[in-house]
Design a protein around this motif. Structure first.
Motif, PDB file in Angstrom:
ATOM      1  N   VAL A  67       0.832  -1.193   0.000  1.00 60.48           N
ATOM      2  CA  VAL A  67       0.000   0.000   0.000  1.00 60.48           C
ATOM      3  C   VAL A  67       0.874   1.253   0.000  1.00 60.48           C
ATOM      4  O   VAL A  67       2.029   1.213   0.445  1.00 60.48           O
ATOM      5  CB  VAL A  67      -0.931  -0.003   1.237  1.00 60.48           C
ATOM      6  CG1 VAL A  67      -0.130   0.215   2.509  1.00 60.48           C
ATOM      7  CG2 VAL A  67      -2.034   1.031   1.106  1.00 60.48           C
ATOM      8  N   SER A  68       0.332   2.354  -0.490  1.00 63.57           N
ATOM      9  CA  SER A  68       1.045   3.636  -0.435  1.00 63.57           C
ATOM     10  C   SER A  68       0.429   4.493   0.667  1.00 63.57           C
ATOM     11  O   SER A  68      -0.785   4.737   0.675  1.00 63.57           O
ATOM     12  CB  SER A  68       0.947   4.375  -1.774  1.00 63.57           C
ATOM     13  OG  SER A  68       1.613   3.674  -2.793  1.00 63.57           O
ATOM     14  N   GLY A 102       2.402  -4.206   3.754  1.00 66.32           N
ATOM     15  CA  GLY A 102       3.254  -4.877   2.782  1.00 66.32           C
ATOM     16  C   GLY A 102       3.388  -6.342   3.138  1.00 66.32           C
ATOM     17  O   GLY A 102       3.653  -6.690   4.292  1.00 66.32           O
ATOM     18  N   PHE A 103       3.217  -7.220   2.130  1.00 63.33           N
ATOM     19  CA  PHE A 103       3.241  -8.664   2.357  1.00 63.33           C
ATOM     20  C   PHE A 103       3.926  -9.338   1.181  1.00 63.33           C
ATOM     21  O   PHE A 103       3.614  -9.053   0.023  1.00 63.33           O
ATOM     22  CB  PHE A 103       1.814  -9.199   2.512  1.00 63.33           C
ATOM     23  CG  PHE A 103       1.715 -10.702   2.547  1.00 63.33           C
ATOM     24  CD1 PHE A 103       1.876 -11.391   3.736  1.00 63.33           C
ATOM     25  CD2 PHE A 103       1.456 -11.422   1.386  1.00 63.33           C
ATOM     26  CE1 PHE A 103       1.773 -12.779   3.772  1.00 63.33           C
ATOM     27  CE2 PHE A 103       1.355 -12.806   1.405  1.00 63.33           C
ATOM     28  CZ  PHE A 103       1.519 -13.485   2.606  1.00 63.33           C
ATOM     29  N   MET A 104       4.873 -10.222   1.479  1.00 68.85           N
ATOM     30  CA  MET A 104       5.556 -10.997   0.441  1.00 68.85           C
ATOM     31  C   MET A 104       5.943 -12.339   1.039  1.00 68.85           C
ATOM     32  O   MET A 104       6.597 -12.380   2.088  1.00 68.85           O
ATOM     33  CB  MET A 104       6.817 -10.259  -0.020  1.00 68.85           C
ATOM     34  CG  MET A 104       7.544 -10.903  -1.197  1.00 68.85           C
ATOM     35  SD  MET A 104       6.738 -10.568  -2.781  1.00 68.85           S
ATOM     36  CE  MET A 104       6.295 -12.210  -3.298  1.00 68.85           C
ATOM     37  N   MET A 126      -0.358   5.292  12.721  1.00 65.44           N
ATOM     38  CA  MET A 126      -1.165   6.332  12.081  1.00 65.44           C
ATOM     39  C   MET A 126      -1.317   6.105  10.578  1.00 65.44           C
ATOM     40  O   MET A 126      -1.720   7.004   9.848  1.00 65.44           O
ATOM     41  CB  MET A 126      -0.553   7.713  12.338  1.00 65.44           C
ATOM     42  CG  MET A 126      -0.577   8.151  13.796  1.00 65.44           C
ATOM     43  SD  MET A 126      -2.256   8.212  14.478  1.00 65.44           S
ATOM     44  CE  MET A 126      -2.969   9.540  13.501  1.00 65.44           C
ATOM     45  N   ALA A 127      -1.000   4.908  10.099  1.00 69.86           N
ATOM     46  CA  ALA A 127      -1.066   4.616   8.667  1.00 69.86           C
ATOM     47  C   ALA A 127      -2.480   4.790   8.119  1.00 69.86           C
ATOM     48  O   ALA A 127      -3.471   4.441   8.771  1.00 69.86           O
ATOM     49  CB  ALA A 127      -0.575   3.198   8.395  1.00 69.86           C
ATOM     50  N   SER A 128      -2.541   5.326   6.903  1.00 70.07           N
ATOM     51  CA  SER A 128      -3.812   5.491   6.205  1.00 70.07           C
ATOM     52  C   SER A 128      -3.514   5.494   4.715  1.00 70.07           C
ATOM     53  O   SER A 128      -2.565   6.147   4.272  1.00 70.07           O
ATOM     54  CB  SER A 128      -4.488   6.801   6.614  1.00 70.07           C
ATOM     55  OG  SER A 128      -5.785   6.896   6.057  1.00 70.07           O
ATOM     56  N   PRO A 129      -4.291   4.755   3.907  1.00 65.90           N
ATOM     57  CA  PRO A 129      -4.019   4.705   2.471  1.00 65.90           C
ATOM     58  C   PRO A 129      -4.054   6.100   1.850  1.00 65.90           C
ATOM     59  O   PRO A 129      -4.971   6.881   2.119  1.00 65.90           O
ATOM     60  CB  PRO A 129      -5.152   3.831   1.928  1.00 65.90           C
ATOM     61  CG  PRO A 129      -5.605   3.028   3.092  1.00 65.90           C
ATOM     62  CD  PRO A 129      -5.445   3.914   4.283  1.00 65.90           C
TER      63      PRO A 129
END
Length: 257
Positions: A67-68, A102-104, A126-129
């Protein structure tokens, strides 16, 4: 005590570092990769990195954009996984909840045999797309991601050892922050053991970048990798982590005389 050579032959070194969005051309990124390489790793997880960040190591790299949360360069990747050996059964999606970070994931062969490696960049509190309004409430994206991770861990192939490695964005045990998020992390890693909790050697500080192992595995050594260069300048806002692991059935022979 048994020789260091024997320990190396019967174990695998996993390195983990959030390199704070430093491209490979930057002094900071080059220095961090050099320090990782000095540990002769078998598997590396870089978070907030770039596609190609591990090029100087040779081997095999897989990466997930994730995600950004802000404007990003074209080749920025939330998770970069590297191994000496090729990857198989690669998964960069996981499930809907994991799209919040993030997933890998991939399977690779090591000195210990095949291991399933799950690389994560768990959303910070505090992450938000980017571009989505209103902004997500504090901790909500992290809890959502951890709920998705729980599904991945719970459905794993029980015949294959698993390592969950990356930026957890939490201290283990909890020092501050959301109790709900801390509980979500514990539930996500049910059945695994976090070997990077508490104060780490070399840096004498607790980490938020961790390594969790399935019961077939255990750590032989855990240490931090200092995030300052020789002149005291910060390379990243995270220090690195190096963990040497062994099969639990073989580890008893590594601790005897």
């Amino acid at each position: 005590m048994i020789s260091e050579y024997r320990k190396t032959m019967d174990s695998a070194l996993f390195a983990n570092w959030n390199i704070e969005r430093q491209p490979s051309s930057k002094r900071q990124a080059r220095t961090m990769i050099e320090r990782v390489a000095a540990h002769s790793p078998d598997v590396v997880c870089l978070t907030e990195a770039f596609e190609g960040s591990t090029a100087d190591l040779g081997g095999f790299e897989i990466a997930a954009k994730g995600v950004s949360w802000s404007n990003e360069a074209a080749k920025e990747r939330k998770v970069v996984l590297w191994s000496r050996e090729p990857w198989s059964d690669i998964d960069s999606i996981g499930n809907r909840e994991l799209r919040s970070g993030g997933f890998m994931a991939g399977t690779t062969r090591t000195r210990l045999g095949e291991i399933r490696v799950v690389g994560v960049c768990v959303p910070y509190h505090m992450a938000s797309p980017m571009g989505v309004a209103p902004r997500s409430p504090a901790w909500s994206q992290q809890v959502s991601f951890l709920n998705g991770l729980k599904q991945v861990v719970a459905s794993r192939n029980s015949e294959l050892p698993i390592v969950v490695i990356g930026d957890y964005n939490q201290f283990v045990p909890r020092i501050w922050g959301s109790k709900a998020a801390s509980l979500a992390l514990l539930e996500a890693l049910d059945g695994l053991s976090v070997c990077t909790g508490g104060q780490l050697q070399i840096v004498d500080r607790p980490a938020i970048d961790h390594v969790a192992l399935s019961p077939e595995l255990q750590s032989l050594s855990v240490q931090g990798i200092d995030e300052h260069d020789t002149e005291g300048r910060k390379l990243s806002d995270h220090f690195g982590v190096a963990v040497r692991i062994a099969l639990r059935s073989a580890s008893a022979g590594l601790t005897g005389a």
